[in-house]
Design an enzyme around this catalytic site. Structure first.
Site, mmCIF file in Angstrom:
data_model
loop_
_atom_site.group_PDB
_atom_site.id
_atom_site.type_symbol
_atom_site.label_atom_id
_atom_site.label_comp_id
_atom_site.label_asym_id
_atom_site.label_seq_id
_atom_site.Cartn_x
_atom_site.Cartn_y
_atom_site.Cartn_z
ATOM 1 N N ASN A 187 0.823 -1.195 0.000
ATOM 2 C CA ASN A 187 0.000 0.000 0.000
ATOM 3 C C ASN A 187 0.867 1.259 0.000
ATOM 4 O O ASN A 187 2.100 1.183 -0.020
ATOM 5 C CB ASN A 187 -0.957 -0.018 1.204
ATOM 6 C CG ASN A 187 -2.318 0.555 0.877
ATOM 7 O OD1 ASN A 187 -2.419 1.621 0.279
ATOM 8 N ND2 ASN A 187 -3.376 -0.130 1.272
ATOM 9 N N ASP A 198 19.993 -0.273 1.906
ATOM 10 C CA ASP A 198 21.443 -0.218 1.715
ATOM 11 C C ASP A 198 22.004 -1.615 1.454
ATOM 12 O O ASP A 198 23.047 -1.754 0.814
ATOM 13 C CB ASP A 198 22.110 0.410 2.935
ATOM 14 C CG ASP A 198 21.740 1.880 3.079
ATOM 15 O OD1 ASP A 198 22.384 2.720 2.440
ATOM 16 O OD2 ASP A 198 20.771 2.171 3.811
ATOM 17 N N HIS A 217 22.255 3.257 13.067
ATOM 18 C CA HIS A 217 23.427 4.092 13.357
ATOM 19 C C HIS A 217 23.922 3.821 14.769
ATOM 20 O O HIS A 217 23.131 3.491 15.665
ATOM 21 C CB HIS A 217 23.072 5.568 13.197
ATOM 22 C CG HIS A 217 22.593 5.913 11.818
ATOM 23 N ND1 HIS A 217 23.449 6.209 10.790
ATOM 24 C CD2 HIS A 217 21.339 5.971 11.299
ATOM 25 C CE1 HIS A 217 22.753 6.453 9.694
ATOM 26 N NE2 HIS A 217 21.463 6.314 9.982
ATOM 27 N N SER A 229 -0.462 -1.450 9.245
ATOM 28 C CA SER A 229 -0.096 -0.051 9.014
ATOM 29 C C SER A 229 0.922 0.462 10.026
ATOM 30 O O SER A 229 0.898 0.093 11.202
ATOM 31 C CB SER A 229 -1.346 0.831 9.096
ATOM 32 O OG SER A 229 -2.283 0.474 8.128
ATOM 33 N N ALA A 246 -0.560 -3.525 13.576
ATOM 34 C CA ALA A 246 -0.318 -2.121 13.229
ATOM 35 C C ALA A 246 0.471 -1.403 14.314
ATOM 36 O O ALA A 246 0.246 -1.613 15.508
ATOM 37 C CB ALA A 246 -1.652 -1.413 12.998
ATOM 38 N N ARG A 272 6.315 -8.367 19.899
ATOM 39 C CA ARG A 272 6.425 -9.674 20.551
ATOM 40 C C ARG A 272 5.289 -10.582 20.077
ATOM 41 O O ARG A 272 4.196 -10.118 19.762
ATOM 42 C CB ARG A 272 6.349 -9.529 22.079
ATOM 43 C CG ARG A 272 7.528 -8.807 22.696
ATOM 44 C CD ARG A 272 7.423 -8.831 24.213
ATOM 45 N NE ARG A 272 8.595 -8.288 24.868
ATOM 46 C CZ ARG A 272 8.776 -7.011 25.180
ATOM 47 N NH1 ARG A 272 7.829 -6.138 24.888
ATOM 48 N NH2 ARG A 272 9.883 -6.610 25.770
ATOM 49 N N ARG A 329 0.382 -14.849 20.106
ATOM 50 C CA ARG A 329 -0.293 -16.144 19.996
ATOM 51 C C ARG A 329 0.032 -16.780 18.652
ATOM 52 O O ARG A 329 0.428 -16.104 17.701
ATOM 53 C CB ARG A 329 -1.797 -16.002 20.153
ATOM 54 C CG ARG A 329 -2.508 -15.278 19.007
ATOM 55 C CD ARG A 329 -4.007 -15.373 19.189
ATOM 56 N NE ARG A 329 -4.771 -14.696 18.161
ATOM 57 C CZ ARG A 329 -5.138 -15.259 17.014
ATOM 58 N NH1 ARG A 329 -4.741 -16.476 16.711
ATOM 59 N NH2 ARG A 329 -5.874 -14.590 16.145
#
Length: 214
Positions: A101, A109, A131, A158, A176, A196, A199
């Site tokens: 989307n 990189d 970084h 999203s 999301a 994390r 389930r």
């Protein structure tokens, strides 16, 4: 007539050796700088990405041509809604039946490899680069890069951020707003900051609409 062919050849060999040394550092996940990596600039494809993002929807064939030219490899029946963004483009590899989307960002990189049947919601960032924490190590844009792998049939919600070196396993769902900083195993629902596993995905999900934890 070139009166210094030996010297010119020597310069080329020195440059090639330098480039290989930097590529070795990058592959090892070590810190490297913008100046060290400047030889990679020709692999960036910003003009193609720009043109893709400004090609009218009716010109589907032209969009396909531009996407194939901009990315490292593109499968069949791929949909990537503009705009998308890519640091290189050439390091992105997408499988078949992909849907991405709007506002998908590839910080590529190094390689980002996406399998078949992957779905990605709006405003997702896949970043292979981070970084160092100490500011003195960020001089000349010091950074490190590790590849990202997204296996087949993954769904990413999203505003998710996937960080360097992460692999997301087959069929998993990333909720999301999550920040994925470590590998996610196959066939699980994972959410949160940091992301994390909450389930497994089971046959019970064949009769439910949402991916929420019970």
């Amino acid at each position: 007539m070139d009166r210094l062919p030996g010297r010119r050849t020597g310069f080329v060999k020195v440059a090639q050796a330098h480039d290989e040394e930097v590529l070795h550092k990058i592959r090892q996940g070590l810190v490297y700088t913008e100046t060290e990596a400047s030889f990679q600039a020709p692999q960036r494809r910003p003009d193609l990405v720009f043109e893709y993002n400004h090609t009218p929807p009716a010109q589907a064939e032209r969009r396909r041509e531009l996407l194939v030219a901009a990315l490292g490899s593109v499968g069949e029946r791929t949909v990537l809604l503009p705009p998308f963004h890519a640091g290189f483009g050439s390091n992105v590899h997408i499988g078949d039946d992909f849907f991405g989307n709007v506002n998908l960002t590839f910080v590529d990189d190094v390689d980002i490899r996406i399998g078949d049947g992957v779905m990605i919601a709006p405003s997702v960032t896949l970043t292979t680069t981070g970084h160092p924490v100490h500011p003195s190590r960020r001089t000349d844009f010091g950074r490190f890069s590790e590849p990202i792998v997204i296996e087949d049939k993954v769904w990413i919600g999203s505003n998710v951020v996937v960080l360097p070196g992460v692999r997301i396993g087959y069929g998993s769902v990333i909720g999301a707003g999550s920040v994925v900083s470590r590998d996610i195993p196959p066939m699980v629902v994972a959410v949160g900051v940091p992301c994390r596993v909450v389930r497994p995905i089971t046959d019970d999900d064949l009769t439910t609409r949402t991916a929420e934890a019970g």
